[in-house]
Design a protein around this motif. Structure first.
Motif, PDB file in Angstrom:
ATOM      1  N   ALA A   1      38.732  47.734  24.470  1.00  0.00           N
ATOM      2  CA  ALA A   1      38.338  47.799  23.168  1.00  0.00           C
ATOM      3  C   ALA A   1      36.885  47.375  23.009  1.00  0.00           C
ATOM      4  CB  ALA A   1      39.021  46.734  22.454  1.00  0.00           C
ATOM      5  N   MET A   2      36.401  46.640  23.981  1.00  0.00           N
ATOM      6  CA  MET A   2      35.077  46.229  23.987  1.00  0.00           C
ATOM      7  C   MET A   2      34.030  47.351  24.443  1.00  0.00           C
ATOM      8  SD  MET A   2      35.141  42.526  26.062  1.00  0.00           S
ATOM      9  CE  MET A   2      33.245  42.172  26.110  1.00  0.00           C
ATOM     10  N   SER A   3      34.467  48.341  24.870  1.00  0.00           N
ATOM     11  CA  SER A   3      33.711  49.542  25.237  1.00  0.00           C
ATOM     12  C   SER A   3      33.419  50.826  24.149  1.00  0.00           C
ATOM     13  CB  SER A   3      34.354  50.336  26.365  1.00  0.00           C
ATOM     14  OG  SER A   3      35.538  51.047  25.811  1.00  0.00           O
ATOM     15  N   THR A   4      34.147  50.275  23.125  1.00  0.00           N
ATOM     16  CA  THR A   4      34.145  51.293  21.924  1.00  0.00           C
ATOM     17  C   THR A   4      32.791  50.397  21.013  1.00  0.00           C
ATOM     18  OG1 THR A   4      35.813  50.310  20.423  1.00  0.00           O
ATOM     19  CG2 THR A   4      36.393  51.827  21.977  1.00  0.00           C
TER      20      THR A   4
ATOM     21  N   SER B   1      32.738  42.136  16.445  1.00  0.00           N
ATOM     22  CA  SER B   1      32.928  40.472  16.866  1.00  0.00           C
ATOM     23  C   SER B   1      33.849  40.353  18.041  1.00  0.00           C
ATOM     24  CB  SER B   1      33.739  39.937  15.484  1.00  0.00           C
ATOM     25  OG  SER B   1      34.375  38.585  15.948  1.00  0.00           O
ATOM     26  N   LEU B   2      33.167  39.908  18.860  1.00  0.00           N
ATOM     27  CA  LEU B   2      33.946  39.429  20.093  1.00  0.00           C
ATOM     28  C   LEU B   2      35.259  38.527  20.045  1.00  0.00           C
ATOM     29  CD1 LEU B   2      30.874  39.180  22.884  1.00  0.00           C
ATOM     30  CD2 LEU B   2      32.587  40.984  22.780  1.00  0.00           C
ATOM     31  N   THR B   3      35.032  37.652  19.096  1.00  0.00           N
ATOM     32  CA  THR B   3      36.012  36.285  18.749  1.00  0.00           C
ATOM     33  C   THR B   3      37.184  37.473  18.110  1.00  0.00           C
ATOM     34  OG1 THR B   3      34.458  34.859  18.405  1.00  0.00           O
ATOM     35  CG2 THR B   3      36.593  34.612  17.494  1.00  0.00           C
ATOM     36  N   GLY B   4      36.861  38.167  17.210  1.00  0.00           N
ATOM     37  CA  GLY B   4      37.982  39.141  16.589  1.00  0.00           C
ATOM     38  C   GLY B   4      38.634  40.135  17.632  1.00  0.00           C
TER      39      GLY B   4
ATOM     40  N   PHE C   1      44.262  33.276  21.950  1.00  0.00           N
ATOM     41  CA  PHE C   1      44.487  32.271  20.827  1.00  0.00           C
ATOM     42  C   PHE C   1      43.276  31.536  20.629  1.00  0.00           C
ATOM     43  CE2 PHE C   1      48.664  33.568  22.444  1.00  0.00           C
ATOM     44  CZ  PHE C   1      49.330  34.207  21.466  1.00  0.00           C
ATOM     45  N   ASP C   2      42.508  31.368  21.472  1.00  0.00           N
ATOM     46  CA  ASP C   2      41.055  30.627  21.226  1.00  0.00           C
ATOM     47  C   ASP C   2      40.003  31.208  22.031  1.00  0.00           C
ATOM     48  OD1 ASP C   2      41.013  29.006  23.698  1.00  0.00           O
ATOM     49  OD2 ASP C   2      43.064  28.477  23.011  1.00  0.00           O
ATOM     50  N   GLN C   3      38.825  30.954  21.693  1.00  0.00           N
ATOM     51  CA  GLN C   3      37.717  31.421  22.169  1.00  0.00           C
ATOM     52  C   GLN C   3      37.529  30.748  23.809  1.00  0.00           C
ATOM     53  OE1 GLN C   3      34.146  30.793  19.896  1.00  0.00           O
ATOM     54  NE2 GLN C   3      33.231  32.630  20.687  1.00  0.00           N
TER      55      GLN C   3
ATOM     56  N   THR D   1      30.327  35.837  31.113  1.00  0.00           N
ATOM     57  CA  THR D   1      30.883  35.604  29.752  1.00  0.00           C
ATOM     58  C   THR D   1      31.439  37.021  29.131  1.00  0.00           C
ATOM     59  OG1 THR D   1      28.709  35.453  28.681  1.00  0.00           O
ATOM     60  CG2 THR D   1      29.614  33.340  29.525  1.00  0.00           C
ATOM     61  N   PRO D   2      32.015  37.039  27.883  1.00  0.00           N
ATOM     62  CA  PRO D   2      32.175  37.994  27.432  1.00  0.00           C
ATOM     63  C   PRO D   2      30.961  38.791  26.810  1.00  0.00           C
ATOM     64  CG  PRO D   2      33.712  36.542  26.670  1.00  0.00           C
ATOM     65  CD  PRO D   2      33.073  35.849  27.499  1.00  0.00           C
ATOM     66  N   SER D   3      29.792  38.051  26.179  1.00  0.00           N
ATOM     67  CA  SER D   3      28.793  38.712  25.815  1.00  0.00           C
ATOM     68  C   SER D   3      28.078  39.052  26.885  1.00  0.00           C
ATOM     69  CB  SER D   3      27.970  37.656  24.986  1.00  0.00           C
ATOM     70  OG  SER D   3      27.710  36.467  25.624  1.00  0.00           O
TER      71      SER D   3
END
Length: 277
Positions: free
Chosen positions: A218-221, A226-229, A237-239, A253-255
């Motif tokens: 999903a992040m590759s698109t 929003s990474l949180t979304g 369920f939480d960041q 990290t995700p970012s």
């Protein structure tokens, strides 16, 4: 650099998701790539110089000529060292058990020389692959080896594991192992034993990796803003849980990982194929 995915044909297409092949010339310099969990067992056959692996704890090893890699729950960095050529077999998550006569949990988070699994028999296969003149011949050698190793597991167990994995991949409501136990009317302990033997990790770990893989895709698109979304959409369920899981699986990290994706040439389609999604 030459890189290609290849779909198997015939009988083995039921058990193998794809082959992949990579060749790198020494003139291109040494290439380094971070390898993250994929949720499947792989075989690798080097026919040129093997790779150097830097593990998440920073210790370094040189890969042997042929390797059985179990399912990992961490990352590693792989580097070429001169002329490189490798062909790999990526099994479907439920089917590697049909080619190895031991519980796959024995190679969880590990890569072992195939000589340690099949004794000196594998030396002949390594020599054949090294001497082969083209990709088609190398695949034919590997497929002959796999045909000879094929031993089906009990039908009921095979169907159970296959259907559990299909539910995990297709049903977003499967967030915990007990959901599988209820759906298939099997005790959690018995299900865990079967997953450890036939898949190589527990159902809980497999669910974690599949959730992570879907999030990565999903992040590759470009649509994700929003990474949180994205995390919530994929079952986190939480960041803090999201960030901790990402650091475990990727070292980023995700970012930070999204920045890496921006500089990566891998397409979402190729990523889906590699991740079997």
């Amino acid at each position: 650099m030459y890189f290609k995915f290849i779909r198997p044909g015939g009988f083995l297409s039921q058990y193998i998701n794809h082959y992949w092949v990579m060749e790198i010339d020494a003139s291109e310099g040494n290439i380094r790539e971070r390898i993250i969990p994929k949720g499947s067992v792989e075989l690798m056959f080097h026919y040129k110089k093997p790779f150097v692996v830097t593990h998440s704890d920073n210790h370094t090893t040189i890969q042997p000529t042929s390797i059985l890699s179990g399912i990992s729950n961490s990352y590693s960095d792989v580097s070429t060292r001169g002329n490189s050529g490798v062909i790999a077999v990526s099994f479907n998550a439920w089917s590697a058990c049909c080619f190895f006569g031991f519980p796959l949990s024995k190679v969880e988070n590990d890569s072992v020389h195939l000589c340690d699994v099949f004794s000196n028999e594998i030396k002949f296969v390594e020599e054949q692959i090294g001497e082969a003149k083209n990709l088609e011949t190398r695949i034919a050698i590997i497929e002959k080896f796999l045909y000879a190793r094929f031993t089906p597991v009990p039908t009921n167990d095979y169907r159970l594991i296959r259907e559990c994995i299909r539910q995990i991949k297709s049903n977003e409501e499967i967030q915990h192992a007990h959901h599988l136990s209820e759906n298939f009317d099997i005790s959690p302990r018995k299900l865990e034993r079967k997953f450890s033997a036939y898949v190589g990790i527990s159902p809980k770990q497999f669910i974690r990796i599949e959730r992570f893989k879907k999030t990565i895709l999903a992040m590759s698109t470009s649509e994700i803003t929003s990474l949180t979304g994205c995390a919530y959409d994929n079952g986190y369920f939480d960041q803090s849980h999201f960030i901790k899981e990402f650091k475990t699986f990727t070292g980023y990290t995700p970012s930070e990982y999204r920045e890496q994706l921006a500089n990566c040439s891998t397409s979402p389609t190729d990523m889906a194929r590699e991740f079997d999604l």
